[in-house]
Design an enzyme around this catalytic site. Structure first.
Site, PDB file in Angstrom:
ATOM      1  N   ASP A  68       0.857  -1.171   0.000  1.00 14.77           N
ATOM      2  CA  ASP A  68       0.000   0.000   0.000  1.00 14.77           C
ATOM      3  C   ASP A  68       0.908   1.242   0.000  1.00 14.77           C
ATOM      4  O   ASP A  68       2.120   1.135   0.237  1.00 14.77           O
ATOM      5  CB  ASP A  68      -0.870  -0.066   1.264  1.00 14.77           C
ATOM      6  CG  ASP A  68      -1.612   1.208   1.552  1.00 14.77           C
ATOM      7  OD1 ASP A  68      -2.231   1.753   0.618  1.00 14.77           O
ATOM      8  OD2 ASP A  68      -1.580   1.668   2.709  1.00 14.77           O
ATOM      9  N   PHE A  69       0.320   2.418  -0.250  1.00 15.18           N
ATOM     10  CA  PHE A  69       1.124   3.650  -0.245  1.00 15.18           C
ATOM     11  C   PHE A  69       0.936   4.434   1.054  1.00 15.18           C
ATOM     12  O   PHE A  69       1.789   4.399   1.934  1.00 15.18           O
ATOM     13  CB  PHE A  69       0.796   4.518  -1.459  1.00 15.18           C
ATOM     14  CG  PHE A  69       1.685   5.727  -1.556  1.00 15.18           C
ATOM     15  CD1 PHE A  69       3.015   5.598  -1.929  1.00 15.18           C
ATOM     16  CD2 PHE A  69       1.206   6.993  -1.246  1.00 15.18           C
ATOM     17  CE1 PHE A  69       3.859   6.709  -1.991  1.00 15.18           C
ATOM     18  CE2 PHE A  69       2.032   8.112  -1.305  1.00 15.18           C
ATOM     19  CZ  PHE A  69       3.362   7.962  -1.682  1.00 15.18           C
ATOM     20  N   ASP A  70      -0.194   5.117   1.206  1.00 14.86           N
ATOM     21  CA  ASP A  70      -0.407   5.954   2.390  1.00 14.86           C
ATOM     22  C   ASP A  70      -0.471   5.113   3.663  1.00 14.86           C
ATOM     23  O   ASP A  70      -1.239   4.163   3.760  1.00 14.86           O
ATOM     24  CB  ASP A  70      -1.709   6.739   2.246  1.00 14.86           C
ATOM     25  CG  ASP A  70      -1.622   7.798   1.169  1.00 14.86           C
ATOM     26  OD1 ASP A  70      -1.009   8.843   1.413  1.00 14.86           O
ATOM     27  OD2 ASP A  70      -2.159   7.553   0.071  1.00 14.86           O
ATOM     28  N   ASP A  82      -1.938  -0.864   5.947  1.00 12.07           N
ATOM     29  CA  ASP A  82      -2.142  -0.261   7.263  1.00 12.07           C
ATOM     30  C   ASP A  82      -3.600   0.025   7.604  1.00 12.07           C
ATOM     31  O   ASP A  82      -3.900   0.376   8.742  1.00 12.07           O
ATOM     32  CB  ASP A  82      -1.383   1.068   7.357  1.00 12.07           C
ATOM     33  CG  ASP A  82      -2.093   2.181   6.591  1.00 12.07           C
ATOM     34  OD1 ASP A  82      -2.446   3.201   7.219  1.00 12.07           O
ATOM     35  OD2 ASP A  82      -2.314   2.035   5.382  1.00 12.07           O
TER      36      ASP A  82
END
Length: 289
Positions: free
Chosen positions: A42-44, A228
């Site tokens: 994932d990124f954020d 997250d």
């Protein structure tokens, strides 16, 4: 004899030892045959710290270096995000980086795709329901009144309402869940809750679908997925299903702010800094190798 890969020593710090047998099997498979491993992230909140203004989000300072060191050692690296693919590439600083020539970014939960090889984004037309909801949202939220301090993010293939800046962010988030679900339903959309954000997007598209399709595409023999937030639950479920099909997997949770994800993870690390440390350790050659 057949259990040797699970018990072989590896160069990773003990802090990165998975807490579950399935996680340890996934890590062992990755280390035994890294050239068949898919690293999906994932990124954020995973590669980038969560910030009050999503437009100010940037990859952790060590993320690109760690990914560039790891990518040549594995079958593929993919970033799977709810953001538009081009935005994630820009905020991540992924374009034109030596070592990341074959990076893939699957944006909008896989609806968009950016390949480092071509440097271009492939994307479908926006869902008509998203266009309608985007036009209706400002007046709709203004009429509710309880959303003051929240704001709308146009994500192209989706539209999101953030409450992080509200006077009482949690109360604003909870007060918006039901009315936004009703608005989404009217336009054939679903609401994906996250950390003080509610995203309206088309059904049938999620990180689990995107991850499974990409695993098949690259023929991965093992997979690591790190996330997250609640949007990553579908990807965790996909890895759990892949395990039943004989593809070992390691589930990593960045931070423990979302118990629904952390409780299912094989390994919980300390936010993006912990993810970067894990990626750096995986990129290091085995001791004596």
């Amino acid at each position: 004899m057949g259990s040797q890969p699970q018990s072989q020593p590896h160069p990773l710090p003990t802090a990165f030892t998975p807490a579950t047998p399935a996680g340890r099997e996934g890590l062992a498979a990755l280390l035994a045959a890294p050239d068949r491993a898919l690293i999906a992230l994932d990124f954020d909140g995973t590669l980038a710290d969560i910030v009050p203004d999503p437009e100010q989000s940037r990859a952790h300072p060590g993320a690109v270096k760690a990914l560039a060191a790891l990518a040549p050692r594995v079958a593929s690296v993919a970033v799977i995000t709810g953001r538009p693919a081009g935005v994630a590439v820009r905020y991540g600083g992924f374009a034109g980086v030596p070592g990341l020539e074959h990076l893939v970014v699957l944006g909008h939960y896989g609806a968009e795709r950016w390949d480092a090889v071509s440097g271009t984004v492939r994307a479908p037309d926006a869902h008509p329901g998203v266009q309608a909801a985007r036009a209706e949202l400002p007046g709709f939220l203004d009429g509710i009144g309880a959303w003051r301090g929240s704001w709308i993010e146009d994500k192209g293939q989706a539209v999101a309402v953030h409450t992080r800046r509200a006077e009482d962010p949690v109360r604003a988030f909870e007060s918006l869940r039901r009315p936004l679900a009703e608005l989404a339903a009217r336009h054939g959309l679903i609401v994906e809750p996250g950390r003080l954000v509610l995203e309206l997007r088309p059904p049938g598209v999620d990180k689990g679908v995107a991850l499974t399709a990409y695993v098949r595409e690259v023929g991965a023999g093992s997979v690591l997925y790190a996330g997250d937030d609640l949007g990553d639950v579908a990807a965790f479920s996909a890895v759990e299903k892949l395990r039943t099909e004989g593809i070992p997997g390691l589930l990593v949770c960045s931070g423990n702010e979302v118990p629904a994800l952390a409780d299912r993870a094989d390994l919980v690390v300390d936010g993006p800094a912990g993810v970067v440390a894990l990626l750096s350790a995986l990129a290091s050659p085995p001791a004596g190798g």
